[in-house]
Design an enzyme around this catalytic site. Structure first.
Site, PDB file in Angstrom:
ATOM      1  N   ALA A 250       0.813  -1.223   0.000  1.00  0.00           N
ATOM      2  CA  ALA A 250       0.000   0.000   0.000  1.00  0.00           C
ATOM      3  C   ALA A 250       0.846   1.274   0.000  1.00  0.00           C
ATOM      4  O   ALA A 250       0.320   2.368   0.211  1.00  0.00           O
ATOM      5  CB  ALA A 250      -0.928   0.003   1.209  1.00  0.00           C
ATOM      6  N   ALA A 251       2.138   1.146  -0.260  1.00  0.00           N
ATOM      7  CA  ALA A 251       3.034   2.305  -0.119  1.00  0.00           C
ATOM      8  C   ALA A 251       2.636   3.461  -1.024  1.00  0.00           C
ATOM      9  O   ALA A 251       2.492   4.605  -0.581  1.00  0.00           O
ATOM     10  CB  ALA A 251       4.468   1.882  -0.414  1.00  0.00           C
ATOM     11  N   GLY A 252       2.470   3.185  -2.319  1.00  0.00           N
ATOM     12  CA  GLY A 252       2.131   4.254  -3.258  1.00  0.00           C
ATOM     13  C   GLY A 252       0.768   4.848  -2.994  1.00  0.00           C
ATOM     14  O   GLY A 252       0.576   6.065  -3.095  1.00  0.00           O
ATOM     15  N   ASP A 253      -0.205   4.003  -2.639  1.00  0.00           N
ATOM     16  CA  ASP A 253      -1.557   4.491  -2.365  1.00  0.00           C
ATOM     17  C   ASP A 253      -1.576   5.366  -1.111  1.00  0.00           C
ATOM     18  O   ASP A 253      -2.270   6.387  -1.060  1.00  0.00           O
ATOM     19  CB  ASP A 253      -2.518   3.319  -2.177  1.00  0.00           C
ATOM     20  CG  ASP A 253      -2.661   2.486  -3.436  1.00  0.00           C
ATOM     21  OD1 ASP A 253      -2.506   3.047  -4.539  1.00  0.00           O
ATOM     22  OD2 ASP A 253      -2.923   1.270  -3.326  1.00  0.00           O
TER      23      ASP A 253
END
Length: 302
Positions: A250-253
């Site tokens: 979920a890093a980019g989100d």
């Protein structure tokens, strides 16, 4: 408090912990298996609401228990889910995520109900789009719906942020014409422009290519290195916080959702907002799973 609208996907994630990624034809045992809420749209909406934005979400789910699981998560965080509707033909989207010991992931997506988001669904949400400060969208729902939402936003002075993921080679000119900011990672940037991201100079070349497409502001995320930005007035690089990643799912989100809550409408605080988003992302990667790893504003202290 910013008013953020997110248009995008809702998935139930099945996370498979593995030592390493299998080779073609190879069978490997899993170290662990867990289920959590996910979907790029839902992740970004949760990141936004947890960072204090008044957040509304446009999405589509199925009728099964997985849908109830997702709705309970949204309600718990205080999200406006008036425009999260149910598909009559498909189940809730699913993602199967392999995570290796280094925290890197490979993801398979079943679109399900996400592919049933229509232009009519956008029209049903028009009143809420009109009063938002900005709207964020990705490509896990049909592109015509994204175009319609961004057109309504542009007509009403609402800022538009496009996360071009999963990447498509030819983004419709109609969509680019109503996109204020684009936030790809390095792979997505290369697919859009044909320019490989290797250093800050190549990031600048990517940004200039996207400016020619009609976009005003470009942010390129480059994983654990940080993120590059380019506006009509300035460019720069904001380094990532150094942490040990357990799961980067979920890093980019988390970055995009958190950014949407902090960024001033004139982009004047872009480095501060990106630093906040980097910090949020660095916290998320230290926990396995997507939505359960997304931090709250009180945890993101700069």
């Amino acid at each position: 408090m910013k008013k953020v609208m997110v248009l995008g996907s809702t998935n139930v994630d099945t996370i498979l912990g593995i030592e390493r990624f299998p080779q073609p034809g190879e069978t490997l045992a899993m170290d662990s298996r867990s289920v959590a809420g996910g979907g790029k749209g839902a992740n970004q909406a949760i990141a936004a609401v947890r960072s204090g934005a008044q957040t509304a979400f446009i999405s589509k789910i199925g009728h099964e228990g997985a849908a109830d699981f997702m709705l309970d998560t949204f309600k718990k965080d205080g999200m406006n889910i008036e425009h999260v509707t149910m598909s009559e033909t498909a189940g809730t989207g699913q993602a199967y995520i392999m995570v290796d010991e280094a925290g890197q992931n490979s993801i398979l997506i079943y679109g399900g109900a996400n592919q049933d988001v229509t232009i009519d669904d956008i029209h049903q949400a028009e009143a809420d789009i009109k009063v938002a400060d900005r709207i964020v969208a990705q490509f896990e729902v049909p592109v015509p719906a994204v175009i319609e939402a961004f057109k309504i936003a542009r007509t009403n002075g609402v800022q538009t942020i496009l996360n071009p993921a999963p990447a498509i080679k030819h983004i419709p000119a109609e969509l680019l014409a109503v996109t204020d900011m684009i936030v790809p990672n390095e792979t997505e940037a290369e697919i859009i422009t044909g320019i490989k991201v290797t250093d800050q100079a190549s990031m600048q070349q990517n940004a200039e290519a996207m400016f020619k497409m009609g976009i005003k502001v470009v942010i390129i995320t480059v994983g654990d290195k940080g993120s590059f930005y380019a506006t009509p007035d300035q460019t720069g690089f904001v380094p990532a916080f150094k942490v040990t990643a357990v799961d980067t799912t979920a890093a980019g989100d988390t970055f995009i959702g958190a950014l949407s809550t902090q960024l001033e409408m004139d982009y004047s605080n872009i480095e501060v907002a990106m630093t906040y988003a980097n910090k949020a992302s660095s916290i998320a990667v230290q926990t396995k799973g997507a939505q359960n790893s997304i931090p709250y504003a009180k945890d993101i202290q700069l």
